[in-house]
Design an enzyme around this catalytic site. Structure first.
Site, short mmCIF file in Angstrom:
data_model
loop_
_atom_site.label_atom_id
_atom_site.label_comp_id
_atom_site.label_asym_id
_atom_site.label_seq_id
_atom_site.Cartn_x
_atom_site.Cartn_y
_atom_site.Cartn_z
N HIS A 298 -61.59 105.12 96.84
CA HIS A 298 -60.65 104.65 97.86
C HIS A 298 -59.93 105.79 98.58
O HIS A 298 -59.28 105.57 99.60
CB HIS A 298 -59.62 103.71 97.22
CG HIS A 298 -60.22 102.39 96.84
ND1 HIS A 298 -60.11 101.27 97.61
CD2 HIS A 298 -60.98 102.03 95.78
CE1 HIS A 298 -60.76 100.27 97.05
NE2 HIS A 298 -61.29 100.70 95.93
N ASP B 287 -55.69 110.36 104.63
CA ASP B 287 -55.76 109.02 104.04
C ASP B 287 -57.22 108.58 103.99
O ASP B 287 -57.97 108.83 104.94
CB ASP B 287 -54.95 108.02 104.89
CG ASP B 287 -54.22 106.98 104.05
OD1 ASP B 287 -54.74 106.62 102.97
OD2 ASP B 287 -53.15 106.53 104.47
C1 GDG Z 1 -55.47 103.39 98.98
C2 GDG Z 1 -55.89 104.57 99.87
C3 GDG Z 1 -57.10 102.98 101.36
C4 GDG Z 1 -47.33 98.66 101.67
N1 GDG Z 1 -45.99 98.52 101.64
C5 GDG Z 1 -45.76 97.19 101.50
C6 GDG Z 1 -46.97 96.52 101.45
N2 GDG Z 1 -47.94 97.44 101.55
C7 GDG Z 1 -49.38 97.13 101.56
C8 GDG Z 1 -49.95 97.33 102.94
C9 GDG Z 1 -51.43 97.56 102.62
C10 GDG Z 1 -51.36 98.27 101.26
O1 GDG Z 1 -50.08 97.97 100.69
C11 GDG Z 1 -51.44 99.78 101.41
O2 GDG Z 1 -52.75 100.12 101.70
P1 GDG Z 1 -53.13 101.49 102.43
O3 GDG Z 1 -54.57 101.43 102.73
O4 GDG Z 1 -52.31 101.64 103.66
O5 GDG Z 1 -52.72 102.68 101.46
P2 GDG Z 1 -52.82 103.03 99.85
O6 GDG Z 1 -51.90 102.19 99.07
O7 GDG Z 1 -52.58 104.49 99.76
O8 GDG Z 1 -54.33 102.66 99.43
C12 GDG Z 1 -56.08 104.12 101.31
C13 GDG Z 1 -56.76 101.90 100.36
O9 GDG Z 1 -56.56 102.42 99.05
C14 GDG Z 1 -57.88 100.86 100.29
O10 GDG Z 1 -59.10 101.44 100.00
O11 GDG Z 1 -57.09 102.42 102.66
O12 GDG Z 1 -56.55 105.19 102.11
O13 GDG Z 1 -54.93 105.63 99.79
O14 GDG Z 1 -52.11 96.36 102.46
O15 GDG Z 1 -49.70 96.20 103.75
N3 GDG Z 1 -47.09 95.19 101.30
C15 GDG Z 1 -45.93 94.46 101.21
N4 GDG Z 1 -44.70 95.07 101.27
C16 GDG Z 1 -44.57 96.41 101.40
O16 GDG Z 1 -43.45 96.93 101.47
N5 GDG Z 1 -46.00 93.12 101.07
#
Ligand code: GDG
Length: 470
Positions: free
Chosen positions: A161, A370
């Site tokens: 990821h 990322d």
């Molecule tokens: C890893 C990789 C890759 C965040 N704050 C809140 C909240 N979130 C949710 C977002 C999104 C998820 O969490 C975060 O996903 P990301 O992809 O942006 O980032 P990572 O957590 O670092 O994820 C990344 C991912 O895995 C998938 O393969 O894309 O590159 O680092 O869904 O919406 N959700 C809520 N409240 C929050 O305050 N409800």
């Protein structure tokens, strides 16, 4: 696909997200994985979130519909070495090219191997011969090799990821030879972007493993064949659109909107992590206020940053740095009736979050690195197609490979980011509509179903073996 013709899908990840905890931050992985499990039936195996002083606890199994959730408790010391140690002080920073954050201790590496061995031992006893196994993320790289030595010969796939670093960064990892060999014990290895795949292939060229490239995705390793390919993770576009439009009647969303008093809104949502470029983002916003004085009083920036990995020093430090920086900028620009930054050090429920996205004129996604970044995709999907906001997106995210119609910026260049924001704030309605429509098309093509279906299909082909491949 159904349960009977294809056997079970076994998902393995560090944490298991049993769907019930309301308000919990849904990790990037949970949504897609649950969809795959519901469709095919199977088991999700991983850590329970509980620590123990024993090391021989049996998995606890909970069944919901056609899915079993099998969780194990981990020994407290092992967990510290495996998770906070090798996974998050070595692998996480190196995969994000942030070598200054690398802190290595050989006891952590030993703990990482021990926990992977424990995962393998406990999982092996639950497996059936026609299962296919899909392992997630950098915490569990050695799992296939451990399962193979426990006699498991089912197809095993691995999805990373986070970014895969190029060899010049990868070789800084103590234990990288071990990790590379371990990766070649899988049948399928998946990455978010062609860049990650390319970086992985450059590592395979090194005389660490005996690999020969057959074509763009197939690699011969010893007597076996490995598929290494690109599977960009996506979102459920319809689900986000529905959440974002339904949420407009929620009190939380309406109160937020009325508190803006007609000002334009910028939004950022990230786990509080140094890879997300939050300090630079605040500085870029400060630059916007300096270079475009009109933005003062007319723009509000809401940054939502729920803390993660608390107790790891770098994470505690970044938290206090951000408090200082946002305090500094607010102190410098605030008026009695306007505060430039609202910094929330906590999460927001998913539905109102999508509602916040819909009301934001600009989505600011500026990590310094990322793997993909799902927030960028969710922001675009959550927009009102009649009056969409614009995404300002770091070129160093995986999402930038697909969302080429966003305003792409270099997160290290504060002027570039400030200009990008200004451009987004003043972009014509026609241009916003056009760019958003073309990004939605990409989001639909590479959605969450496409991601998991393509991966599971690749793994399934390994099960039927070379006869049907030919
Ligand atoms: C890893 C990789 C890759 C965040 N704050 C809140 C909240 N979130 C949710 C977002 C999104 C998820 O969490 C975060 O996903 P990301 O992809 O942006 O980032 P990572 O957590 O670092 O994820 C990344 C991912 O895995 C998938 O393969 O894309 O590159 O680092 O869904 O919406 N959700 C809520 N409240 C929050 O305050 N409800």
């Amino acid at each position: 696909m159904n349960e009977h013709s294809h056997g079970r899908l076994i998902i393995v990840s560090n944490r298991v997200a049993i769907p019930k905890r309301r308000g919990a931050v849904a990790g990037g992985l949970a949504v897609g994985v649950l969809g795959a499990l519901r469709e095919q039936g199977g088991m999700w195996f991983g850590w329970s979130g509980k620590l123990t002083d024993r090391s021989d606890a049996e998995p606890e199994i909970v069944r919901k519909g056609n899915i079993e959730f099998a969780t194990i408790d981990l020994n407290e010391q092992d967990f510290e070495h495996y998770y906070n140690g090798y996974s998050n002080k070595v692998l996480w920073p190196v995969c994000h090219y942030l070598l200054d954050f690398l802190i290595y201790d050989s006891a952590d590496f030993d703990g990482y191997r021990r926990v992977n061995q424990a995962f393998a031992r406990k999982l092996a006893s639950l497996l059936r011969p026609d299962d296919i196994i899909w392992v997630h993320d950098y915490h569990l790289i050695p799992l296939a090799a451990e399962l193979r030595s426990a006699g498991v010969d089912n197809p095993i796939g691995f999805f990373l990821h986070v970014p895969f670093p190029s060899y010049e960064a990868f070789r800084a990892v103590p234990g990288h030879e071990f990790l590379l060999r371990a990766l070649t014990a899988y049948d399928v290895v998946g990455f978010h972007t062609p860049r990650d795949l390319k970086a992985f292939r450059t590592c395979l060229e090194e005389p660490i493993v005996d690999a020969t490239f057959i074509d763009d995705t197939r690699v011969r390793v010893g007597d076996g064949e490995l598929i290494a390919d690109v599977f960009p993770i996506g979102i459920d576009v319809d689900e986000i659109q529905k959440l974002s439009s339904d949420s407009q009647s929620m009190k939380t969303v309406q109160r937020m909107v009325s508190s803006l008093d007609g000002r334009q809104l910028l939004i950022g949502v990230d786990r509080l992590d140094y890879s997300k470029g939050l300090k630079l983002r605040l500085r870029s916003y400060e630059r916007l206020l300096e270079r475009y004085p009109n933005a003062q009083r007319n723009v509000t920036f809401i940054q939502i940053a729920p803390p993660t990995r608390t107790g790891v020093r770098a994470y505690d430090e970044i938290r206090s740095e951000l408090e200082q920086t946002s305090g500094h900028i607010n102190g410098r620009f605030a008026e009695s009736d306007w505060v430039p930054i609202r910094y929330l050090n906590k999460g927001v429920d998913r539905k109102p979050l999508m509602g916040f996205f819909r009301n934001a004129d600009v989505g600011l996604v500026t990590p310094v690195r990322d793997g993909m970044n799902l927030v960028a995709k969710e922001y675009v999907a959550a927009q009102d197609p009649r009056n969409p906001g614009m995404l300002v997106l770091s070129s160093l995210t995986g999402a930038a490979c697909e969302l080429t119609d966003a305003i792409i910026v270099n997160p290290y260049d504060r002027d570039d980011v400030a200009d990008g924001i200004a451009n987004a704030l003043s972009m014509s309605l026609d241009e916003r509509k056009e760019r958003t429509a073309s990004m939605i098309e990409v989001l639909r093509k590479n959605d969450i179903t496409a991601w998991r279906t393509r991966f599971v299909d690749a793994l399934m082909r390994k099960r039927v073996g070379p006869r049907l491949d030919a």
